[in-house]
Write an enzyme that holds these catalytic residues in place. Structure first.
Site, PDB file in Angstrom:
ATOM      1  N   ASP A  12      95.645  82.194  11.852  1.00 50.29           N
ATOM      2  CA  ASP A  12      94.264  82.559  12.181  1.00 50.29           C
ATOM      3  C   ASP A  12      93.539  83.243  11.048  1.00 50.29           C
ATOM      4  O   ASP A  12      92.336  83.473  11.125  1.00 50.29           O
ATOM      5  CB  ASP A  12      94.273  83.470  13.415  1.00 50.29           C
ATOM      6  CG  ASP A  12      94.823  82.717  14.604  1.00 50.29           C
ATOM      7  OD1 ASP A  12      95.869  83.120  15.123  1.00 50.29           O
ATOM      8  OD2 ASP A  12      94.229  81.678  14.950  1.00 50.29           O
ATOM      9  N   HIS A  72     103.066  88.247  13.427  1.00 46.91           N
ATOM     10  CA  HIS A  72     103.427  87.143  14.320  1.00 46.91           C
ATOM     11  C   HIS A  72     104.720  87.504  15.053  1.00 46.91           C
ATOM     12  O   HIS A  72     105.588  88.165  14.500  1.00 46.91           O
ATOM     13  CB  HIS A  72     103.647  85.849  13.514  1.00 46.91           C
ATOM     14  CG  HIS A  72     103.583  84.629  14.366  1.00 46.91           C
ATOM     15  ND1 HIS A  72     104.663  84.183  15.074  1.00 46.91           N
ATOM     16  CD2 HIS A  72     102.562  83.802  14.661  1.00 46.91           C
ATOM     17  CE1 HIS A  72     104.322  83.102  15.758  1.00 46.91           C
ATOM     18  NE2 HIS A  72     103.050  82.847  15.525  1.00 46.91           N
TER      19      HIS A  72
HETATM   20  C1  SDX Z   1      98.915  83.137  17.393  1.00 45.86           C
HETATM   21  O1  SDX Z   1     103.358  82.861  19.466  1.00 45.86           O
HETATM   22  C2  SDX Z   1     102.752  81.967  18.743  1.00 45.86           C
HETATM   23  O2  SDX Z   1     103.352  81.017  18.297  1.00 45.86           O
HETATM   24  C3  SDX Z   1     101.261  82.170  18.601  1.00 45.86           C
HETATM   25  C4  SDX Z   1     100.545  81.252  17.624  1.00 45.86           C
HETATM   26  C5  SDX Z   1     100.558  79.839  18.107  1.00 45.86           C
HETATM   27  O3  SDX Z   1     100.410  78.942  17.272  1.00 45.86           O
HETATM   28  O4  SDX Z   1     100.604  79.633  19.350  1.00 45.86           O
HETATM   29  O5  SDX Z   1     101.161  81.323  16.345  1.00 45.86           O
HETATM   30  C6  SDX Z   1      99.078  81.666  17.467  1.00 45.86           C
HETATM   31  O6  SDX Z   1      98.750  83.755  18.409  1.00 45.86           O
HETATM   32  C7  SDX Z   1      99.041  83.831  16.054  1.00 45.86           C
HETATM   33  C8  SDX Z   1      98.921  85.385  16.180  1.00 45.86           C
HETATM   34  C9  SDX Z   1      97.435  85.726  16.244  1.00 45.86           C
HETATM   35  N1  SDX Z   1      97.243  87.178  16.578  1.00 45.86           N
HETATM   36  C10 SDX Z   1      96.763  88.031  15.675  1.00 45.86           C
HETATM   37  O7  SDX Z   1      96.542  87.772  14.490  1.00 45.86           O
HETATM   38  C11 SDX Z   1      96.453  89.415  16.256  1.00 45.86           C
HETATM   39  C12 SDX Z   1      97.006  90.501  15.327  1.00 45.86           C
HETATM   40  N2  SDX Z   1      98.492  90.443  15.379  1.00 45.86           N
HETATM   41  C13 SDX Z   1      99.157  91.198  16.362  1.00 45.86           C
HETATM   42  O8  SDX Z   1      98.514  91.750  17.409  1.00 45.86           O
HETATM   43  C14 SDX Z   1     100.656  90.994  16.452  1.00 45.86           C
HETATM   44  O9  SDX Z   1     101.124  90.848  15.178  1.00 45.86           O
HETATM   45  C15 SDX Z   1     101.134  89.833  17.311  1.00 45.86           C
HETATM   46  C16 SDX Z   1     100.606  89.940  18.693  1.00 45.86           C
HETATM   47  C17 SDX Z   1     100.728  88.540  16.714  1.00 45.86           C
HETATM   48  C18 SDX Z   1     102.661  89.887  17.333  1.00 45.86           C
HETATM   49  O10 SDX Z   1     102.992  91.011  17.967  1.00 45.86           O
HETATM   50  P1  SDX Z   1     104.550  91.406  18.197  1.00 45.86           P
HETATM   51  O11 SDX Z   1     105.496  90.507  17.544  1.00 45.86           O
HETATM   52  O12 SDX Z   1     104.734  91.674  19.636  1.00 45.86           O
HETATM   53  O13 SDX Z   1     104.688  92.648  17.329  1.00 45.86           O
HETATM   54  P2  SDX Z   1     104.333  94.094  17.804  1.00 45.86           P
HETATM   55  O14 SDX Z   1     103.019  94.080  18.517  1.00 45.86           O
HETATM   56  O15 SDX Z   1     105.518  94.634  18.537  1.00 45.86           O
HETATM   57  O16 SDX Z   1     104.154  94.797  16.401  1.00 45.86           O
HETATM   58  C19 SDX Z   1     105.289  95.187  15.637  1.00 45.86           C
HETATM   59  C20 SDX Z   1     104.786  96.352  14.811  1.00 45.86           C
HETATM   60  C21 SDX Z   1     104.044  97.371  15.645  1.00 45.86           C
HETATM   61  O17 SDX Z   1     104.218  98.628  15.027  1.00 45.86           O
HETATM   62  P3  SDX Z   1     105.402  99.611  15.648  1.00 45.86           P
HETATM   63  O18 SDX Z   1     105.096  99.771  17.130  1.00 45.86           O
HETATM   64  O19 SDX Z   1     106.706  98.886  15.391  1.00 45.86           O
HETATM   65  O20 SDX Z   1     105.245 100.908  14.862  1.00 45.86           O
HETATM   66  O21 SDX Z   1     103.842  95.860  13.835  1.00 45.86           O
HETATM   67  C22 SDX Z   1     102.567  96.446  14.082  1.00 45.86           C
HETATM   68  C23 SDX Z   1     102.592  96.990  15.496  1.00 45.86           C
HETATM   69  O22 SDX Z   1     101.731  98.101  15.614  1.00 45.86           O
HETATM   70  N3  SDX Z   1     101.609  95.362  13.945  1.00 45.86           N
HETATM   71  C24 SDX Z   1     100.462  95.442  13.286  1.00 45.86           C
HETATM   72  C25 SDX Z   1      99.900  94.165  13.378  1.00 45.86           C
HETATM   73  N4  SDX Z   1     100.692  93.371  14.101  1.00 45.86           N
HETATM   74  C26 SDX Z   1     101.751  94.110  14.462  1.00 45.86           C
HETATM   75  N5  SDX Z   1      99.857  96.464  12.629  1.00 45.86           N
HETATM   76  C27 SDX Z   1      98.664  96.192  12.052  1.00 45.86           C
HETATM   77  N6  SDX Z   1      98.059  94.979  12.076  1.00 45.86           N
HETATM   78  C28 SDX Z   1      98.643  93.945  12.739  1.00 45.86           C
HETATM   79  N7  SDX Z   1      98.037  92.773  12.771  1.00 45.86           N
END
Ligand code: SDX
Length: 436
Positions: free
Chosen positions: A370, A312
């Protein structure tokens, strides 16, 4: 107009190329202070750079507070766990819209207004017929909700307080009707009209699952679970879809168009589409013994695969909604005698494995709202394609409350970010014949 509650909290000094700039520091009632950079460009001819807005406040708000490190979520100061346990969705709608828990009289008047706005213009039914039957229900929602501005001209003047309120009630009331119609259309069953003698979520369940040959019998345990799921999804500070609604609204667009923009943004798998993607991921994993393979894939940057329902932008600790979602998942599966649901077993084991894995610990990746919602919604009888529609139904009140707050903010202006330009500098036009 809403008065600001922001308090001065000293100043910050920025030194650029030997020159100092004093920037005010601002404080709210909870959460980090903020450096006020509104005058930075005028004073120093400088922009700030923050793609994804990870450290940027786009507004002052007194609706929802999140502390990502402590796993805190409050609607108007009330912890989400309290509201999930003691409130109901329509009461939480009132709280988000008007800022206080309603008195008995206020709740009765609000419920009467919402109930008497649940029907949609009969002409809207033919709007659906333009879609193929296999259209994704979210595609239908984007189209139909945007089209509402073609039917309700008497509540599109955003400068009129009464019209803003009527549009707010219409949207909260009609989203379940339109969502149910999108579902019925996709399964080839006739639309079911709302009934004024049923509560908000009971009405929605009946509009989804009643058929002419067999009326739907309300199951109070299932309705309560879905009603709680709606509370958990109702608002979430300045997330991507809420920021989309605010940005669309800042141009003066009508509320129906703004909510349609929010629906479009929510559809993305990184945001509201994650519940559909998370269930598909659990189905792909299938059994507990395949979990290590998928965890390894999620850690492999080259795979492009992420554990859907994990991580998140704000919660770097447990998403408090995930805990409440897990409780609802167990309540629904127990009520339906599905406690041996293989996907629930995979989800619980996947959570255990991931939370012990150094990669997920180091990157602070926890289950989000989710992760468990898909299992629960599937058990309630909804197809995967309807999961984000249900998220949009619940989030409409949050979008509307934030849209209303934005319009009542005296500092509100059209949102218009800048950029760091790294393209070509000025160059002369080259005639076709002279190009290499
Ligand atoms: C919602 O914003 C809100 O409030 C949203 C929400 C709401 O109520 O409105 O809460 C609803 O959207 C919840 C999130 C649902 N999405 C997912 O479950 C999709 C999977 N999660 C991700 O894609 C990710 O975690 C995000 C998009 C939710 C958050 O992304 P960020 O904060 O921009 O983090 P990032 O993409 O920069 O990731 C940080 C690191 C990365 O690795 P590095 O580049 O630092 O090496 O963590 C890794 C990412 O690769 N990473 C994951 C991961 N999520 C982040 N690795 C594996 N699995 C994951 N799910």
């Amino acid at each position: 107009m809403r008065e600001s509650n922001i308090k001065p909290a000293g100043s910050a000094t920025l030194t650029v190329k030997g020159k100092n700039y004093e920037l005010p520091v601002l404080s709210g009632t909870q959460g980090p202070d903020a450096v006020d950079i509104r005058k930075l460009y005028d004073q120093a001819d400088l922009f700030t750079y923050d793609p994804g807005f990870t450290s940027t406040c786009s507004t002052e708000s007194n609706i929802t507070f999140i502390d990502g490190d402590k796993g805190v979520l409050q609607y108007r100061g009330y912890p989400i766990a309290d509201l999930a346990e003691h409130s109901n969705f329509l009461e939480s709608c009132y709280l988000l819209l008007y800022g206080e828990l309603p008195t008995k009289t206020q709740m009765a008047a609000f419920e009467h207004s919402i109930t008497h706005h649940t029907m949609v213009h009969e002409q809207l039914a033919s709007f659906f017929r333009g879609f193929r039957r296999d259209a994704h229900p979210m595609a239908i929602m984007c189209g139909v909700v945007g089209a509402l501005s073609a039917f309700y001209h008497d509540s599109t003047d955003i400068t009129d307080k009464r019209q803003r309120e009527v549009a707010s009630h219409r949207l909260i009331a009609k989203m379940p009707t339109i969502a149910a119609m999108a579902f019925k259309y996709s399964v080839g069953q006739p639309f079911v009209y709302p009934r004024n003698d049923l509560g908000y979520t009971d009405n929605f369940m009946r509009m989804c699952f009643s058929v002419p040959a067999d009326d739907y019998k309300i199951n109070k345990v299932l309705s309560k679970a879905l009603d709680t799921i709606f509370i958990l999804h109702a608002d979430h500070e300045q997330n991507a879809s809420t920021s989309t609604v605010r940005l669309a609204g800042s141009s003066g667009a009508n509320p129906f168009a703004c909510i349609a923009a929010g629906i479009a943004c929510l559809w993305g798998p990184a945001h509201g589409g994650a519940n559909e993607a998370a269930l598909k991921m659990l189905e792909e994993i299938g059994t507990v013994d395949r979990i290590p393979e998928f965890v390894a894939k999620a850690k492999d940057k080259t795979s492009g695969f992420r554990l859907m329902g994990f991580g998140h932008r704000v919660y770097k600790n447990y998403d408090p909604r995930a805990k409440a979602m897990q409780i609802q998942a167990h309540a629904v599966l127990d009520e339906l005698g599905l406690h041996d649901d293989p996907l629930l077993k995979v989800a619980i084991e996947l959570e255990k494995v991931a939370l012990k894995d150094p990669y997920f610990i180091e990157k602070k990746l926890y289950p989000n709202i989710d992760f468990y919602s898909g299992i629960t919604l599937r058990a309630l009888g909804f197809p995967t394609s309807m999961f984000t529609v249900l998220f949009a139904l619940a989030r409409t009140v949050g979008w509307i409350a934030q849209w209303k707050e934005m319009l009542e903010d005296p500092h509100q202006k059209i949102g218009r970010p800048r950029q760091i330009y790294t393209g070509p500098t000025e160059r002369k036009y080259v005639a076709m014949g002279s190009r290499k």
